[in-house]
Design a protein around this motif. Structure first.
Motif, PDB file in Angstrom:
ATOM      1  N   SER A  22       0.806  -1.220   0.000  1.00  0.00           N
ATOM      2  CA  SER A  22       0.000   0.000   0.000  1.00  0.00           C
ATOM      3  C   SER A  22       0.838   1.268   0.000  1.00  0.00           C
ATOM      4  O   SER A  22       0.455   2.271  -0.584  1.00  0.00           O
ATOM      5  N   ASN A 107       0.235  -6.428  17.465  1.00  0.00           N
ATOM      6  CA  ASN A 107      -0.647  -6.775  16.348  1.00  0.00           C
ATOM      7  C   ASN A 107       0.052  -7.873  15.546  1.00  0.00           C
ATOM      8  O   ASN A 107       1.006  -7.607  14.826  1.00  0.00           O
ATOM      9  N   VAL A 130      -3.746  -8.215  19.230  1.00  0.00           N
ATOM     10  CA  VAL A 130      -4.611  -8.373  18.058  1.00  0.00           C
ATOM     11  C   VAL A 130      -4.172  -9.647  17.342  1.00  0.00           C
ATOM     12  O   VAL A 130      -3.034  -9.749  16.870  1.00  0.00           O
ATOM     13  N   LEU A 184      -8.488  -9.922   6.327  1.00  0.00           N
ATOM     14  CA  LEU A 184      -8.887  -9.703   4.930  1.00  0.00           C
ATOM     15  C   LEU A 184      -7.661  -9.754   4.030  1.00  0.00           C
ATOM     16  O   LEU A 184      -6.630  -9.133   4.315  1.00  0.00           O
ATOM     17  N   GLY A 213      -9.064  -4.733   8.840  1.00  0.00           N
ATOM     18  CA  GLY A 213      -8.096  -4.038   7.992  1.00  0.00           C
ATOM     19  C   GLY A 213      -8.437  -4.259   6.525  1.00  0.00           C
ATOM     20  O   GLY A 213      -8.062  -5.288   5.953  1.00  0.00           O
TER      21      GLY A 213
END
Ligand code: PMM
Length: 295
Positions: A22, A107, A130, A184, A213
């Motif tokens: 990204s 996470n 997480v 995802l 996410g």
């Protein structure tokens, strides 16, 4: 620590990597990453998620020393600013050093599968954890994007996350520390992601807050593909992700979302403001039918 609220928290992504799909390479030097984190805080991020390993499909892993060099100075600086920082890592060693540097959340996209000792670090430090649904490292995860059992992807993800919760409890992690994430794009095809987004209620049955996410992911690029079937480029998927955040915040996933992991914090905050206003207006109407609440 993870208490529920009706408006999701916003986790801003700070990728200190040369190759994240990204934003790879944009913030790969610590000073630039810290500046980016501060900008996201100014936009209203509740949490900054600092990661030193790209998990884009096909990515190869950095060695631990490289990952530590990327994330530790950034976490130290942002935590010193008073930010609530999470570390995006699958490694116990990195998680432990990150918590020492000031991270309050671990996470782990592998939910403890990549390096089971990470659960001991979480248990020992008491930080929020997480745990994302995951089946394999990024270089081969898409080989595992098959969900043929009864109930399909939604049941499989719920059951595999339940197995991870059992592992966390066995390691001494308390339920109050845990947040779950459908993962995802990780061993998922586009339609798997949409099915999960529509049935967050099934994942919520496990009784933990949820983090989602979706920001800039390939399934959004596929949704917006051009006439030749080319997916929309990463940098042009923001509006679709913002729309999705608004729908999730309005409850259309079937369950409350505790936190959204996003890149453009300001844009997603705007979507949450719209959803909150909508919810408030609906509640007002239910409480006082006929009252003019246009002001
Ligand atoms: N996605 C990415 C990285 N970390 N962490 C959680 N909990 N959930 C996600 O969906 C997730 C994650 C990959 O996206 P990026 O390359 O934009 O960071």
């Amino acid at each position: 620590m993870t208490g529920r609220s009706s408006t999701p928290l916003v986790m801003g992504v700070v990728n200190v990597t040369p190759d994240s799909f990204s934003d790879g390479g944009r913030y790969d030097d610590p000073a630039r990453a810290v500046a980016h984190g501060r900008a996201l805080l100014a936009q209203g991020a509740d949490i900054l998620d600092v990661g030193g390993e790209s998990t884009r499909p096909g990515a190869t892993r950095p060695v631990p020393a490289e990952e530590l060099d990327r994330v530790v100075p950034v976490i130290e600086a942002l935590a010193a600013d008073g930010a609530r920082v999470s570390v995006d890592t699958m490694r116990a060693e990195v998680a432990a050093r990150a918590v020492e540097a000031g991270a309050e959340i671990v996470n782990d996209v592998s939910g403890g599968l990549a390096d089971p000792e990470i659960l001991d670090v979480v248990a020992r430090t008491g930080v929020t954890y997480v745990a994302m649904h995951w089946r394999a490292h990024s270089d081969r995860m898409q080989q595992f994007a098959a969900y043929d059992e009864q109930g399909g992807v939604v049941t499989a993800v719920r059951d595999e996350l339940a197995d991870r919760v059992a592992a966390m409890r066995a390691a001494g992690v308390h339920d109050e520390q845990v947040v779950l994430d459908p993962g995802l794009g990780f061993a998922k095809l586009a339609h798997h992601n949409w099915e999960l987004l529509r049935r967050l209620d099934v994942l919520a049955e496990l009784g933990f807050p949820l983090l989602v996410g979706a920001s800039r992911k390939t399934f959004l690029g596929r949704l917006l593909e051009d006439a030749d079937g080319e997916p929309r480029p990463v940098g042009e998927r923001e509006a679709a992700g913002v729309a999705l955040s608004g729908l999730l915040a309005a409850g259309l996933g079937g369950a409350p979302v505790w936190c959204l992991r996003v890149h453009d914090v300001r844009a997603h905050r705007d979507a949450l403001a719209v959803a909150a206003q909508w919810g408030g207006a609906a509640a007002d109407r239910a409480a006082a039918p006929g009252r003019d609440s246009r002001t």
